[in-house]
Design an enzyme around this catalytic site. Sequence first.
Site, PDB file in Angstrom:
ATOM      1  N   ALA A   1     -18.183  23.307 -34.155  1.00  0.00           N
ATOM      2  CA  ALA A   1     -18.558  22.803 -32.831  1.00  0.00           C
ATOM      3  C   ALA A   1     -19.059  23.982 -32.007  1.00  0.00           C
ATOM      4  CB  ALA A   1     -17.366  22.138 -32.141  1.00  0.00           C
TER       5      ALA A   1
ATOM      6  N   TRP B   1     -19.083  24.660 -28.927  1.00  0.00           N
ATOM      7  CA  TRP B   1     -18.243  25.119 -27.814  1.00  0.00           C
ATOM      8  C   TRP B   1     -16.996  25.870 -28.308  1.00  0.00           C
ATOM      9  CZ3 TRP B   1     -13.488  23.203 -28.658  1.00  0.00           C
ATOM     10  CH2 TRP B   1     -13.389  22.000 -29.364  1.00  0.00           C
ATOM     11  N   CYS B   2     -16.703  25.792 -29.589  1.00  0.00           N
ATOM     12  CA  CYS B   2     -15.474  26.364 -30.149  1.00  0.00           C
ATOM     13  C   CYS B   2     -15.620  27.875 -30.330  1.00  0.00           C
ATOM     14  CB  CYS B   2     -15.155  25.683 -31.477  1.00  0.00           C
ATOM     15  SG  CYS B   2     -13.879  26.505 -32.447  1.00  0.00           S
ATOM     16  N   SER B   3     -14.670  28.655 -29.795  1.00  0.00           N
ATOM     17  CA  SER B   3     -14.731  30.115 -29.901  1.00  0.00           C
ATOM     18  C   SER B   3     -14.571  30.575 -31.344  1.00  0.00           C
ATOM     19  CB  SER B   3     -13.650  30.747 -29.022  1.00  0.00           C
ATOM     20  OG  SER B   3     -12.352  30.327 -29.437  1.00  0.00           O
TER      21      SER B   3
ATOM     22  N   GLN C   1     -17.825  30.123 -33.061  1.00  0.00           N
ATOM     23  CA  GLN C   1     -18.778  31.145 -32.632  1.00  0.00           C
ATOM     24  C   GLN C   1     -18.531  32.467 -33.351  1.00  0.00           C
ATOM     25  OE1 GLN C   1     -18.303  31.234 -28.379  1.00  0.00           O
ATOM     26  NE2 GLN C   1     -18.980  29.090 -28.129  1.00  0.00           N
TER      27      GLN C   1
END
Length: 486
Positions: free
Chosen positions: A172, A174-176, A179
Amino acid sequence: MFSSSKLKAIDFYRKIPRDLTEASLSGAGLSIIAAFAMVFLFGMELNNYLSVATSTTVVVDRSKNGEHLRIDFNVSFPKLSCEFLSVDVHDVLGTVRQNLTRTVRKYPVDSNMNRVGQDVHVGHLPTIRNHGDHHGDEELAEGVGEGAVELGVDNFETYAHEFPILLVNFYAGWCSWSQRLKPSWEKAAQIIHERYHPDDDGRIMLGKVDCAEAKNLMLCRSHHIQGYPSIRVFRKGQDVRDAQGRHEHDSYYGERDTDSLVAFAETLVPVPTGAGTLALEDKSENNSTVKRSAPKSGGCRVEGFAMVKKVPGSIIIAARSTSHSFDAAKTNMSHYVQSFSFGRKLSYRLAKEVYRLYPLLDGVEESLTGHMYTSPHENITFDHYLQAVKTEVISLKSSKDFKLLEEYNFVAHSAELQTADVPVAKFQYELSPMQVLVSETPKSFSHFITNVCAIIGGVFTVAGIIDSMLHSAIRMVKKVELGKQY
């Protein structure tokens, strides 16, 4: 020496010659009535002697300092998979225990909460130290040959059928954690692509699916993706889907740096056989620690017990991981409580003894058992507040198992809370400082014999008085009829 004549002198029950006694019809009737009265009263007294007598008092809880209490539970979550389900224990003394595994079992269930497989691996997931390259390569390639291929509903099945091994990163944006994984994943995909080019070799392919995109929502749900990032291993030959559109596949929980990803991917590369086929076997014996079977369903039933201190605390069931993120807006904590109880489970024989001495406990239904708690939408936390009271039953039976029996009863108050955090199912408990003490009271046999003698003697005496009065009245009536008045 006492003679027999002297002994007769102290006879309390001197006999009247039979010729001097007179039988009457009224006396016979009274004798029958008196006999029935004696039998009836004797039966009542015997029943009272054989019945259970208990004394009930309320006292301060006699538990010792540091004593633990067992809490049993069996709860089903139709929309929370077993992959990340965690059972945690907290209390007011600062005790925090996360992800209980020794006394807890997890079983995959379908949307109707029916089991669909064996219990899942309950051990702790490996601790990931490298969530990506320390100096991430930001030069990301796109498309096959330059990085991980972008997969979606339109091409996922094609790649799953084409390549013997398909390694997919469900992420996802938005997921750190996603990333941090992205650079190393793309770099690993480039290396694997160069070593096993689809045109020349084609034994393995690395792909990625963005679960944050609406078009991929059903694809991610069909594979029960609930934590990001989730790395899954798909093998050709195991690409037959079930009724929910799910492929049989595995999950990877190892290190996420480029070297570790490449090394793991190469252990999956099938070995060519002499017959021109590929053997889909792992070449590494260490994969069992980082690779496990993926969830078989999107639901989970968790059952077992927790040993807790006898202080206020809570049992929290939630999706938890130190290396995955969860979308609170897509987490549904609806659940069905099959059972929830305090204290050691009593056998049928012991429970029967408890109910014999304290019938009020028999048939008492716990507040939570058999109830379904449905979330109207995602992102709802369920909070159950339980107040428990202990009942101690002291039996007079000689067996050691029956000496002291414990039973806990509780009342529950439940609430649904909208939260911005990842929702949970919380069972907060508080034990009453008072307890009910039920003691079986012994009955004296001498008291029973005394009452029986009183019944027999009393009925006999009263019947004799009534017979005497009745006999005198009848004689008086006869004298009046004969005209003899005194």
